[in-house]
Design an enzyme around this catalytic site. Sequence first.
Site, PDB file in Angstrom:
ATOM      1  N   LYS A 299       0.855  -1.189   0.000  1.00 50.89           N
ATOM      2  CA  LYS A 299       0.000   0.000   0.000  1.00 50.89           C
ATOM      3  C   LYS A 299       0.891   1.240   0.000  1.00 50.89           C
ATOM      4  O   LYS A 299       1.915   1.273   0.715  1.00 50.89           O
ATOM      5  CB  LYS A 299      -0.902  -0.015   1.240  1.00 50.89           C
ATOM      6  CG  LYS A 299      -1.976   1.081   1.258  1.00 50.89           C
ATOM      7  CD  LYS A 299      -2.886   0.929   2.481  1.00 50.89           C
ATOM      8  CE  LYS A 299      -3.995   1.974   2.515  1.00 50.89           C
ATOM      9  NZ  LYS A 299      -4.887   1.822   3.672  1.00 50.89           N
TER      10      LYS A 299
ATOM     11  N   SER B 280      -9.866   2.077   2.625  1.00 52.69           N
ATOM     12  CA  SER B 280      -8.905   2.786   1.808  1.00 52.69           C
ATOM     13  C   SER B 280      -7.883   1.894   1.101  1.00 52.69           C
ATOM     14  O   SER B 280      -7.257   2.320   0.145  1.00 52.69           O
ATOM     15  CB  SER B 280      -8.139   3.795   2.659  1.00 52.69           C
ATOM     16  OG  SER B 280      -7.320   3.131   3.601  1.00 52.69           O
TER      17      SER B 280
ATOM     18  N   SER C 244     -10.257  -0.233   6.804  1.00 61.37           N
ATOM     19  CA  SER C 244      -9.607  -0.024   5.507  1.00 61.37           C
ATOM     20  C   SER C 244      -8.942  -1.254   4.906  1.00 61.37           C
ATOM     21  O   SER C 244      -8.567  -1.237   3.741  1.00 61.37           O
ATOM     22  CB  SER C 244      -8.562   1.092   5.622  1.00 61.37           C
ATOM     23  OG  SER C 244      -9.199   2.337   5.549  1.00 61.37           O
TER      24      SER C 244
END
Lengths: 490, 482, 96
Positions: A81, A156, A180
């Site tokens: 990420k 997210s 997330s």
Amino acid sequence: MSEELHYKSASELSELLGKKELSAVELMKATIARTKAVEDKVAAFNSYDEADALKQAEASDARRAAGEALGPLDGIPVGIKDNLAVNGQPLTCSSKMLEKFVSPYDATCIEKLKTEGAVLWGRLNLDEFAMGSSTENSAFKTTSNPWNLECIPGGSSGGSAAATAAGQAAMTLGSDTGGSIRQPASHCGVVGVKPTYGRVSRYGLAAFASSLDQIGPVTRNVKDAALLLQAISGHDERDSTSYRISEPNFLASMEKQRGRKWTLGLPKEYFANAASTPAMEPVLKAIEFYRSLGCEVKEVSLPHTDYAVATYYIIATAEASSNLARYDGIRYTHRAEKFDTKDSVDIYCQSRAEGFGEEVKRRVILGTYVLSSGYYDAYYLKAQKVRTLIRQDFEKAFEEVDALLTPTSPTPAFKKGEKSSDPLSMYLSDIYTISANLAGIPGMSLPCGYSDGLPVGLQILGKPFQEDEMLSIANEFEAAHGFKDQHPSL
Amino acid sequence: MEYEAVIGLEVHVQIKAESKIFSRVRAGYGHEPNKLVDPVVMGLPGALPVMNKAALDGIIKAGLALNCTIPETCKWDRKNYFYPDSPNNYQITQYDQPICDGGYVEIELPGDTRAVMGEHKKIALTRIHLENDVGKLNHFAEDSLVDYNRAFTSLMEIVSEPDMHSGEEAFAFLTAIRQTMIYCGISDCDMEKGQMRADANISVRPVGQKELGQKIELKNLNSITGVKNGIEYEIKRQTRELKKGNPITQATWRWNANLGQTEMMREKEDAHDYRYFPDPDLMPVKIDEDWKSRLFAEIPELPWNKQRRFMEEYELPYSITSVLVPDRLLSEWFEAAAKQAPKLAQSVGNLVANDLLRELSEAGQALVDCKITPDTLLGLVKVVEKGTIPKNVANKDVFPEMFKTGETAEEVIERKGLKADFDEGQVKVWCQEAIDENPKPVQNYKDGNEKALNALLGPVMKKSRGKANPQVVNKLIRELLS
Amino acid sequence: MSEEKHIDIDYTAKLARINLTDAEKEKLSSQLDSIIGYVEKLEELDTSGVEPTAHPHPVYNVWQEDVVASELSIEEALKNAPAQRDNMIVVPKVVD
């Protein structure tokens, strides 16, 4: 090379590598090819560095040839990420603010993956600074749900979940502040684990809300999640909030507990609106499955559930308003070209106006407001107290049950643009996931079926530092169902 | 109308440590710009603070030395404000649970003369807390340059009550804090290196009025003398304004040491809204009795106590103690000699406070590099006491040689042939000769003129080629004439 | 309760150091007002006597001994700087 290589699990790939039926370079090349083949549709990556990944893969092969393979992840491509620091690689947080930022250091979890020989692969898209539930808040691109390209992948960690689901990486790392990891995993039909707060060092994770953030794995099956969690877990002196507790061998412990008759709780507040919750049917079936295994399933109560979203948004935005103050146009971020030099603060105001997207501005201003003079007690302190009540709800529930079963998200993935105009309704969709962050307990999402062709996730919430039990419970379901072998057609 | 000033000080003191307060990168002064930085100090995304145990030890020790209460727990808060020298745009500090509560600083005001101890007073402290220091801005004509080397150095803030009334008291307050910190090894308090910095809150009110007057904040007090001068100037200015009937307005002023005056920096700005909240990256601190007593045991005898003891135990004059005591090493050096022969302590004290310091300063040497040891110095005092050599020879001829070469007094006396090669009997003979050769001063002495004896001293010294001990000569002549 | 309170968007945005256009201000203040109205539901709860949670699993005294670790090179520390000179970061002149 088998067409299906990109959908093999990390554990399978690890075995092939171990038997030398596959080289890390071959695997990496296949991963690159797959990534390129579907990236136009999925748009999971902010960037990737092919040459660097191949170099890492070569090094892995050299180790293996010398009989010095490091661990089960040696040679396995792991997507990262884009809010985790990797030395020499961009770290954008999907924000214009950090568009050109290159990290001069490694996050602890990255250091650990390097020690394990994993091949770090690509920077995965996210909602800017991890603020959002759809990855639409990225400053660079909107990632698509591989199951339906018109839908959002969740957020997210949308890039992490989409890339995992699309076979663009064997496994990925995400971060979870209010769901997330779990919510996008649920939307993309993959496994996502948010460890207990303190299990994984946050050092090198660009902070959103420090007391809620955890890094965790997004994988295509439970076993892989255990492997990746193993690699990144452990006390770290550089994170004062990382917990000094030894971690079990998650995989071994998970296997050992096979067949245990668990006592599982259904928080009644989470099922109150079951009838009107589209994603509920597969979840209810999953619960039936556990009953059929001989597990005791009983209703429990988390009486303060209704206050969780409010508590979360006060605490998360307050911490964020302070954590994001460092992005100011001075040391390493975007600096506005034009600003009022007569106003000593305009360099900040203008750089931040240009560098932050709408959702980040909204949350930073909300967080600034709740901390500002005269409001602290009414909002922040109050929320911290309610947080205690929420934590106590879970403590009480876990006196009766081993784990809780809930839906991960009230709905499957929604269409792009559907909710972006109404932030509050977007916030309310985090209802099932945020309590785990407030209580600091582990949680995971596991594919448990479909609704209108879109994956639905079952959320399992476990006791603090008992991820092995949670994984073991998930493993029972996964082993008896074929969801891990279902892949989107791309 | 008579006016009085009320002054409170905020004193920042850097705690001496190898690494920084929330990062293990080196702490230091005088390095290349931005050399002492790491992800934490630059406030990079993902960097996290970790406490330095040594900084906690330092402030607890400071708190104990300054008579504070150390609460059982304290925590960390973020003070949010944007400034280019602050890497995170928040400072990690302690808002409502400081590590040290209350306390006081014992100060000494100047006495009537340098030889007389002045009045001692206790200045109350509000609190002492720990926080990170910030970077340094270097200002140029067009822009400013930021160096983060200083950022995240361990910094204590010692906050006094509005308990002082003159520049002199503020001066004494800072001096006392500085000496205590140096004694305890907590900080070197070198103001030139920014290791100690002070801001003052100053207000003036009519004598007898209870409420405080409108205060102003005075910054840029870069030396202890600057603090005294700045405050005195400001008190005069405010008093003058009030006498003219002009109200004082809240503002921040700065001391301009070059011009010797205060000047306004900024008028009352929007009240700062620092949005304090507990830092979620750090865990709270719990301090038990064990930890406190361990640190308490490391605190040496503090300056005022030592000074009182030196005056009492060694019967040293105040003026000598006020030279010896402020320097912990010097006072310990003195005492290493003095405690072996308390009766000679005054002579030892004189030699240390006068001769030793003079030689050191002329040679540009530090005490630790000095070749004379407390033992050899005591040896010198002893040979004088025995009458082996006169005191003036000891001071003028022997001491400088010992300082240069590190020899003992005996060695210098031997090498330079300073020892008298005659006994007291011979001196007595010379005295008798001098009496016989100088009847006039003898008569004057017998008539009651004490000073007349001095005229006999010269001839005896001449006969002894300067080696006779004047005190002995004096004694013998008196005996012969009695 | 929520209708009465309106976020002072100018003050708060300035405090957060973010310039907003008038259109942004209007949109944000109405959105934030509705969010603030929502979070005010916490007022319903009686939290007297409840300790606040600052950390999910609090422990005390997490520190390191005072041992120096490595630094970033000056070049690495400044490589992302928007403007630098003489190994320092250039900022507009600030009045101290």
